[in-house]
Design an enzyme around this catalytic site. Structure first.
Site, PDB file in Angstrom:
ATOM      1  N   CYS A  46       0.803  -1.385   0.057  1.00  0.00           N
ATOM      2  CA  CYS A  46      -0.127  -0.144   0.140  1.00  0.00           C
ATOM      3  C   CYS A  46       0.923   1.474  -0.109  1.00  0.00           C
ATOM      4  CB  CYS A  46      -1.010   0.085   1.222  1.00  0.00           C
ATOM      5  SG  CYS A  46      -2.361   1.434   1.216  1.00  0.00           S
ATOM      6  N   ASP A  48       0.416   3.801   1.858  1.00  0.00           N
ATOM      7  CA  ASP A  48       0.316   4.364   3.119  1.00  0.00           C
ATOM      8  C   ASP A  48       1.629   4.747   3.592  1.00  0.00           C
ATOM      9  OD1 ASP A  48       0.148   4.575   6.015  1.00  0.00           O
ATOM     10  OD2 ASP A  48      -1.892   3.962   5.617  1.00  0.00           O
ATOM     11  N   ARG A  50       2.861   4.809   6.415  1.00  0.00           N
ATOM     12  CA  ARG A  50       3.366   4.448   7.532  1.00  0.00           C
ATOM     13  C   ARG A  50       3.822   2.809   7.360  1.00  0.00           C
ATOM     14  NH1 ARG A  50      -2.480   5.325  10.025  1.00  0.00           N
ATOM     15  NH2 ARG A  50      -2.804   4.620   8.147  1.00  0.00           N
ATOM     16  N   HIS A 102      -2.060  -3.947   4.935  1.00  0.00           N
ATOM     17  CA  HIS A 102      -1.898  -3.664   6.522  1.00  0.00           C
ATOM     18  C   HIS A 102      -3.199  -3.294   6.971  1.00  0.00           C
ATOM     19  CE1 HIS A 102      -2.928   0.937   5.869  1.00  0.00           C
ATOM     20  NE2 HIS A 102      -2.472   0.519   4.693  1.00  0.00           N
ATOM     21  N   CYS A 105      -6.323  -0.310   6.808  1.00  0.00           N
ATOM     22  CA  CYS A 105      -5.957   0.538   5.310  1.00  0.00           C
ATOM     23  C   CYS A 105      -7.281   1.409   5.121  1.00  0.00           C
ATOM     24  CB  CYS A 105      -5.995  -0.711   4.309  1.00  0.00           C
ATOM     25  SG  CYS A 105      -5.487   0.144   2.807  1.00  0.00           S
TER      26      CYS A 105
HETATM   27 CO    CO Z   1      -3.539   1.060   2.987  1.00  0.00          CO
END
Ligand code: CO
Length: 215
Positions: A46, A48, A50, A102, A105
């Site tokens: 992803c 993302d 993080r 994750h 999400c």
């Molecule tokens: Co995500």
């Protein structure tokens, strides 16, 4: 904009500091990497912020080939993702493809709740396909939190199957190339990666997994 947001100049200063420290600990580091990359893994994860592949695996530059998009989706018509897989398999000769989602999400959450965010809704339709295929299982869970947890997992399992069903992977296995596809999920709240099940080492593994999932 938050007050602690670094300026571009600050980022460039940090880059110089990082490059200096890398060179101090290994004077040949950059000249060696500049010659060639020989990563052992392809990561499909992803976008993302993080979930940075290198850091959470403790890998250095040059050690993992990375493709990221919102909600780690693998679609058979996505030329971008297919090109990354193609390059990884046929040029870099990578032996492991890690599909990593994750928990928590945002893309999966939006798909689960039919959120209207704009253009990205079209992309997240692919995650809704996963939700719709698993409505029976999801509806039996006790609340939305449990459904989000499970859909994050089901999405990884589904996208790993999509990787395995690309012509690229089928052809690689067909010519005897040893490549495994792994399904991992990452906990934002503890930094831990979990393996969601046996890896795919051959087409039969994919068929078995689909049977187990009832897909
Ligand atoms: Co995500």
């Amino acid at each position: 904009m938050s007050s602690d947001e670094p300026t571009l100049d600050t980022l460039l200063d940090r880059n110089r500091g990082w490059a200096d420290s890398m060179t101090q600990s290994d004077p040949e580091f950059f000249s060696r990497l500049a010659q060639q990359q020989a990563p052992r893994y392809l990561w499909i994860g992803c976008s993302d912020s993080r979930v940075p592949a290198n850091q959470i695996l403790g890998l250095m530059p040059g050690e993992i080939f990375v493709h990221r998009n919102v909600a780690n989706v693998v679609v058979h018509s996505d030329l971008n993702c297919l090109s990354v897989i193609h390059f990884a398999l046929e040029v870099l000769n990578i032996r492991h493809i890690i599909v990593c989602g994750h928990y928590g999400c945002g893309g999966v959450r939006a798909a689960l709740h039919d959120s209207k965010l704009g253009l990205i809704d079209n992309w997240l339709r692919h995650v809704q396909d996963v939700r719709n295929r698993n409505r029976a299982e999801l509806s039996e869970l006790k609340d939305d939190h449990a459904r989000l947890v499970r859909l994050c997992e089901l999405n990884v399992l589904s996208q790993a199957i999509n990787v395995a069903e690309t012509t690229l992977m089928q052809d690689a296995w067909g010519r005897g190339q040893q490549v495994s596809v792994h399904s991992l999920i990452y906990g934002l709240d503890n930094g831990i990666l979990h393996n969601l099940g046996p890896s795919f080492d051959k087409p039969e593994d994919v068929l078995r997994r689909k049977g187990e999932l009832g897909w």
